[in-house]
Enzyme design. Structure first.
Site, PDB file in Angstrom:
ATOM      1  N   HIS A  37      -5.357  -0.584   6.920  1.00 45.54           N
ATOM      2  CA  HIS A  37      -5.217  -0.665   8.404  1.00 45.54           C
ATOM      3  C   HIS A  37      -6.354  -1.200   9.249  1.00 45.54           C
ATOM      4  O   HIS A  37      -5.711  -1.547  10.304  1.00 45.54           O
ATOM      5  CB  HIS A  37      -5.304   1.612   8.954  1.00 45.54           C
ATOM      6  CG  HIS A  37      -4.723   2.590   7.535  1.00 45.54           C
ATOM      7  ND1 HIS A  37      -3.495   1.729   7.567  1.00 45.54           N
ATOM      8  CD2 HIS A  37      -5.181   3.251   6.712  1.00 45.54           C
ATOM      9  CE1 HIS A  37      -3.066   2.689   7.050  1.00 45.54           C
ATOM     10  NE2 HIS A  37      -3.510   3.496   6.047  1.00 45.54           N
ATOM     11  N   TYR A  61      -5.503   7.964  -5.970  1.00 43.31           N
ATOM     12  CA  TYR A  61      -7.103   8.099  -5.497  1.00 43.31           C
ATOM     13  C   TYR A  61      -6.415   9.847  -6.646  1.00 43.31           C
ATOM     14  O   TYR A  61      -7.869  10.128  -6.912  1.00 43.31           O
ATOM     15  CB  TYR A  61      -6.778   8.410  -5.257  1.00 43.31           C
ATOM     16  CG  TYR A  61      -6.371   8.788  -3.701  1.00 43.31           C
ATOM     17  CD1 TYR A  61      -6.289  10.558  -3.415  1.00 43.31           C
ATOM     18  CD2 TYR A  61      -5.154   8.720  -2.995  1.00 43.31           C
ATOM     19  CE1 TYR A  61      -5.792  11.199  -2.818  1.00 43.31           C
ATOM     20  CE2 TYR A  61      -4.267   8.763  -1.968  1.00 43.31           C
ATOM     21  CZ  TYR A  61      -4.651  10.383  -1.620  1.00 43.31           C
ATOM     22  OH  TYR A  61      -3.655  10.387  -0.561  1.00 43.31           O
ATOM     23  N   ARG A  65     -16.318   6.661   3.723  1.00 41.93           N
ATOM     24  CA  ARG A  65     -16.298   7.800   3.282  1.00 41.93           C
ATOM     25  C   ARG A  65     -16.173   8.291   2.289  1.00 41.93           C
ATOM     26  O   ARG A  65     -17.808   9.418   1.956  1.00 41.93           O
ATOM     27  CB  ARG A  65     -15.496   8.871   4.119  1.00 41.93           C
ATOM     28  CG  ARG A  65     -14.816   8.162   5.429  1.00 41.93           C
ATOM     29  CD  ARG A  65     -13.594   9.686   6.153  1.00 41.93           C
ATOM     30  NE  ARG A  65     -12.420   8.366   6.362  1.00 41.93           N
ATOM     31  CZ  ARG A  65     -11.189   8.796   5.407  1.00 41.93           C
ATOM     32  NH1 ARG A  65     -11.303  10.244   4.884  1.00 41.93           N
ATOM     33  NH2 ARG A  65      -9.943   7.830   5.489  1.00 41.93           N
ATOM     34  N   HIS A 117     -11.893   3.624  -1.905  1.00 44.18           N
ATOM     35  CA  HIS A 117     -11.245   4.440  -1.128  1.00 44.18           C
ATOM     36  C   HIS A 117     -11.690   4.200   0.147  1.00 44.18           C
ATOM     37  O   HIS A 117     -10.835   3.843   0.746  1.00 44.18           O
ATOM     38  CB  HIS A 117     -11.643   6.123  -1.451  1.00 44.18           C
ATOM     39  CG  HIS A 117     -10.799   7.284  -0.797  1.00 44.18           C
ATOM     40  ND1 HIS A 117     -11.033   7.055   1.102  1.00 44.18           N
ATOM     41  CD2 HIS A 117      -9.335   7.943  -0.413  1.00 44.18           C
ATOM     42  CE1 HIS A 117      -9.448   8.022   1.520  1.00 44.18           C
ATOM     43  NE2 HIS A 117      -8.655   7.540   0.509  1.00 44.18           N
ATOM     44  N   HIS A 139       1.191   5.398  -1.207  1.00 44.07           N
ATOM     45  CA  HIS A 139       0.465   6.752  -2.307  1.00 44.07           C
ATOM     46  C   HIS A 139       1.687   7.554  -2.214  1.00 44.07           C
ATOM     47  O   HIS A 139       2.964   7.421  -0.999  1.00 44.07           O
ATOM     48  CB  HIS A 139      -0.158   7.632  -1.734  1.00 44.07           C
ATOM     49  CG  HIS A 139      -1.177   6.976  -0.221  1.00 44.07           C
ATOM     50  ND1 HIS A 139      -2.740   6.507  -1.119  1.00 44.07           N
ATOM     51  CD2 HIS A 139      -1.734   6.298   0.835  1.00 44.07           C
ATOM     52  CE1 HIS A 139      -3.390   5.650  -0.292  1.00 44.07           C
ATOM     53  NE2 HIS A 139      -2.731   5.455  -0.013  1.00 44.07           N
ATOM     54  N   HIS A 152      -9.518   1.352   2.136  1.00 46.30           N
ATOM     55  CA  HIS A 152      -9.201   1.729   3.148  1.00 46.30           C
ATOM     56  C   HIS A 152     -10.451   1.919   4.705  1.00 46.30           C
ATOM     57  O   HIS A 152     -11.977   1.676   4.416  1.00 46.30           O
ATOM     58  CB  HIS A 152      -8.661   3.557   4.024  1.00 46.30           C
ATOM     59  CG  HIS A 152      -7.704   3.492   2.834  1.00 46.30           C
ATOM     60  ND1 HIS A 152      -7.738   4.683   2.075  1.00 46.30           N
ATOM     61  CD2 HIS A 152      -7.068   3.668   3.168  1.00 46.30           C
ATOM     62  CE1 HIS A 152      -6.461   5.637   1.647  1.00 46.30           C
ATOM     63  NE2 HIS A 152      -6.000   4.623   1.902  1.00 46.30           N
ATOM     64  N   HIS A 196       0.715  -1.658   0.028  1.00 49.41           N
ATOM     65  CA  HIS A 196       0.272   0.159  -0.122  1.00 49.41           C
ATOM     66  C   HIS A 196       1.032   1.485  -0.233  1.00 49.41           C
ATOM     67  O   HIS A 196       1.744   1.024   0.384  1.00 49.41           O
ATOM     68  CB  HIS A 196      -0.808  -0.030   1.089  1.00 49.41           C
ATOM     69  CG  HIS A 196      -1.958   0.740   1.178  1.00 49.41           C
ATOM     70  ND1 HIS A 196      -3.137   1.158   0.552  1.00 49.41           N
ATOM     71  CD2 HIS A 196      -1.811   2.369   2.025  1.00 49.41           C
ATOM     72  CE1 HIS A 196      -3.900   2.189   0.797  1.00 49.41           C
ATOM     73  NE2 HIS A 196      -3.044   2.914   1.985  1.00 49.41           N
ATOM     74  N   ASP A 206       3.029   2.948   2.679  1.00 46.41           N
ATOM     75  CA  ASP A 206       1.639   3.876   2.674  1.00 46.41           C
ATOM     76  C   ASP A 206       1.937   5.622   2.618  1.00 46.41           C
ATOM     77  O   ASP A 206       2.594   6.161   1.268  1.00 46.41           O
ATOM     78  CB  ASP A 206       1.223   3.679   4.237  1.00 46.41           C
ATOM     79  CG  ASP A 206      -0.330   4.658   4.370  1.00 46.41           C
ATOM     80  OD1 ASP A 206      -0.974   5.331   2.996  1.00 46.41           O
ATOM     81  OD2 ASP A 206      -1.188   4.410   5.154  1.00 46.41           O
ATOM     82  N   ARG A 254      -3.655  15.490   6.682  1.00 44.07           N
ATOM     83  CA  ARG A 254      -4.539  15.479   5.510  1.00 44.07           C
ATOM     84  C   ARG A 254      -5.171  16.599   4.219  1.00 44.07           C
ATOM     85  O   ARG A 254      -4.575  16.711   3.576  1.00 44.07           O
ATOM     86  CB  ARG A 254      -6.405  15.249   5.775  1.00 44.07           C
ATOM     87  CG  ARG A 254      -7.032  13.870   4.619  1.00 44.07           C
ATOM     88  CD  ARG A 254      -8.329  13.872   5.073  1.00 44.07           C
ATOM     89  NE  ARG A 254      -9.287  14.834   5.008  1.00 44.07           N
ATOM     90  CZ  ARG A 254     -10.553  14.562   4.429  1.00 44.07           C
ATOM     91  NH1 ARG A 254     -11.093  13.583   4.057  1.00 44.07           N
ATOM     92  NH2 ARG A 254     -11.759  15.415   5.060  1.00 44.07           N
ATOM     93  N   GLU A 283      -9.563   3.359   9.787  1.00 43.56           N
ATOM     94  CA  GLU A 283      -8.460   4.087  10.298  1.00 43.56           C
ATOM     95  C   GLU A 283      -8.503   4.579  11.239  1.00 43.56           C
ATOM     96  O   GLU A 283      -7.776   5.301  11.837  1.00 43.56           O
ATOM     97  CB  GLU A 283      -7.357   4.435   9.217  1.00 43.56           C
ATOM     98  CG  GLU A 283      -5.731   5.271   9.678  1.00 43.56           C
ATOM     99  CD  GLU A 283      -5.349   5.448   8.186  1.00 43.56           C
ATOM    100  OE1 GLU A 283      -6.120   6.618   7.069  1.00 43.56           O
ATOM    101  OE2 GLU A 283      -4.488   6.377   8.319  1.00 43.56           O
TER     102      GLU A 283
END
Lengths: 468, 468
Positions: free
Chosen positions: A289, A143, A228, A225, A83, A252, A81, A340, A104, A255
């Site tokens: 997670h 994403y 959410r 994703h 990003h 995800h 995983h 990650d 974030r 988490e």
């Protein structure tokens, strides 16, 4: 290339890193190699043909013409995983107070600045950093699909193709987990950087992912994703897309406690309950997670054979908490690891972090032994990325080899019998000297043979984003 | 030497590493240096005379004749709590299940095999490993005093003198915390390896420690091993000894819940209550670990200004748990760090571990910022070892400098503004290129200038213990 326009200028197409049947035979002779047992074997010859391991022989001396790998050789690590662009945040997101959600916002501000060219350059450098650390296979949870404000690129998969090209130049195998992202939260329209992540609806996502999967050499899986960002009905369609293609499905999941609370408030169900209801759990799936689970959630994941990915270094960094790794493993979930958010790129720290977190939580040692931790970081990680034969030094596996030096101070004095524990509990990326991917040398003497100056490439790519 | 026989054969006396007034002036020019602010300063010249920093000037170019330190220069790290011989356990104590207490049995089995010569060789190599990682001052919590079965050496401080000599050869400054150890638990006679730790009574300990403090160049403090090993009346006498000499007083304290339970059962008081009652807390004292504290315990330590040492990497490894670092800091306890059991020797991982543990426990980021973490690992650690002026790049401090390269992939792309965060959150011992101790170069180009082959020295010393 099939079904898609040629790559954007500045985004070259590289050589394939899948095992290639025409690659000539080659032998690697390892002073020591881990073949799955509690202790390392001495004097191991790995016979490779067509990028695949044909045979492994032990106890002999170095065959004439064999390439010598000094130290301890392990299977390549799987970075289940990643990003890639989060690497630009390293060191820059540690000032002030906050939590996952304030972090974030910083991540969004970097996402806003990506272009296909910039993302190619950054991902190439980051994947090269991963190769230097011993990762040979990477699952990119991808994403950032669209341009600023959500503007579509001429090829709506231009970003995905930039990542594929980057991985080829850095000589790691990439599995692109094309991520569906539709809303900011239950019933809330996307905002800001999220426009770049969002397809208009799940059909647009499916069309794009289907197109991406047709790109020559691309290995594409699906990703939800999170609950959410994807409502239950759409999650079901993503799961259907993956099931129809026997493709991977990552998501995800739990988490943060706030994510659970939001799901319970909006839908009256936990994220795992929602994903289970959408048909998204099962042995082709990986929950990323899974930090904050109810007992029932853990059972749902374990008993369905859903994989669980953890990243102890990111989960520490973001203040996520300690997930129930040992419990999920006992219930039947294969575990996997990776870098990650790229807070660090260090498969060794991930392995020992998994066990250290368990020790902190349980106050007991030996929850996972060194063999289980290595299997998690190699073969189990490969399976979580759809490479069923990968991550082991045995016939039929892609010839991915990682050699660590035993000459540094960190591993000095660890005798033959304990090399496996030494590698897991005391090694680091700086100990990696050689990396072979699908039979081909990619790192030698600690240097990336294709990218060359990895630090320089990272510097250029990150400066272009942070000081544009 | 004063008041003590000459060192044993094979245990040489080395040069002093305290700042020496006759050392000639020298200048170091740093591309970047951390002078205590949120960001690093560029173009810093450190003017050294007699092993002490005389002045620091910024913004200039490299003075003629100044030695160049490329990258980022930090003050030397203080390793406030070390058990050098535990290094022999690295990688060897990770098999099977267990806890702190089963690990302790393995540690005892190594302690049984030490001789002054073997301990000299091992400690010299371990202190050299520490120097390579950037530690310039070490507090050795020294408890293996006597021969097998408790037999006294001709000089009852032969082991302590071996450690002093080892530190001198490895060119780190040593503070020997001579540890009182009297019983296996409340009212229980010592057994097995503990015979080697135990003085007959506190008077014998005091006599020995007094003698050790008279050894030329030795910096000696007192230590109460724990309330397990030292009954309250004896703890009071150790505290008196330290107070009369204005000496340091360190003690293990509440590392394990079982230790608290035992104290409560035997004495009706927690370890902190017992140590407070014995007059052992206060600003010259350091509580080691302090993992499991009552609210009242934390207040007692904080309000008395008692230092608290933590070792996140050991506390993870041994399954101790996460101590209340932020709370103790807020209450008034200066914190310090170090490598304790040598599971790893990595001041960077200790710094970030302190913050990461807080994040795991609180689910919030930014509990300690990078400046606080660096201060903890440098100036606060020095103060916990009695060096009030140490651990900073400023006039009057011992000239201890540690330089990390910015050329590796881990720190690449971290721009000038964020170098301090980069060092704390992403660097490792492999990034250390240069170390200066009291003005003298000890590590250059990642190589120890005095010990040379540190890995080889570790290998020899550990093999002598594990395969004797």
């Amino acid at each position: 290339m099939t079904g898609a326009p040629p790559p954007a200028p500045g985004v070259p197409a590289g050589p394939s890193l899948m095992p290639v049947s025409t690659d000539p035979p080659v032998e690697y002779y390892c002073d020591y190699a881990w073949l799955g047992a509690e202790t390392a074997a001495a004097g191991v010859t790995v016979h490779v043909h067509g990028g695949t391991i044909q045979a492994v022989s032990t106890g002999g001396s170095r065959p004439h013409g064999a390439r010598h790998l000094a130290g301890l050789t392990l299977p390549g690590f799987a970075n289940t995983h990643s990003h890639a662009f989060h690497r630009a945040l390293r060191g820059r997101a540690q000032r002030g107070q906050g939590n996952f959600w304030t972090w974030r916002e910083m991540m969004y501000s970097v996402a806003e600045l990506l272009t296909p060219e910039r993302y190619f350059a950054l991902a190439r450098a980051v994947y090269a950093e991963m190769a230097l650390a011993g990762f040979t296979v990477v699952g990119e949870f991808h994403y950032v699909h669209h341009g600023p404000g959500g503007a579509r690129y001429g090829d709506p998969n231009e970003m995905g193709r930039a990542l594929l090209a980057a991985a080829q130049e850095a000589a790691v195998r990439l599995v692109l987990l094309d991520t569906c992202y539709l809303e900011a939260g239950p019933g809330r329209a996307v905002e800001g950087a999220q426009h770049r992540f969002a397809d208009r609806d799940v059909d647009e996502w499916a069309e794009r992912a289907t197109q991406l999967a047709r790109v020559d050499g691309a290995v594409v899986g699906a990703a939800i994703h999170s609950v959410r960002a994807v409502p239950p009905a759409a999650a079901r369609l993503v799961a259907d897309w993956a099931r129809q293609r026997s493709a991977l499905l990552h998501f995800h999941c739990s988490e943060q406690a706030a994510e659970n609370e939001e799901a319970l408030a909006a839908y009256g169900a936990t994220p795992v309950e929602l994903l289970d209801g959408a048909g998204a759990v099962g042995p082709r799936s990986v929950a990323v997670h899974a930090t904050h689970l109810s007992d029932a959630d853990a059972k749902t994941l374990g008993e369905s054979g859903t994989g669980v990915y953890m990243c102890p270094t990111t989960e520490r960094d973001l203040g996520d908490g300690i997930g129930p790794a040992r419990r999920l493993f006992a219930l039947g979930s294969p575990l996997s690891l990776g870098s990650d958010s790229q807070a660090v790129v260090d498969p060794f720290e991930e392995m020992r972090g998994l066990e250290m977190n368990e020790r902190l939580a349980s106050r007991r040692r030996g929850n996972f032994n060194a063999v289980q931790l290595l299997e998690t970081a190699t073969a189990a990680g490969c399976r979580a990325l759809g490479e069923r034969a990968g991550g082991r030094l045995g016939p039929g596996a892609p010839a991915d080899l990682v050699t660590i030096s035993l000459d540094g101070p960190g591993l000095a004095g660890i005798t033959e019998d304990f090399l496996v524990e030494g590698a897991v509990f005391a090694a680091g990326p700086g100990d990696v000297t050689d990396v072979v991917v699908a039979g081909r040398p990619v790192v030698a003497g600690g240097r990336h043979l294709l990218v060359g100056d990895v630090a320089g490439a990272l510097r250029l790519a990150i400066n272009a984003l942070t000081q544009p």
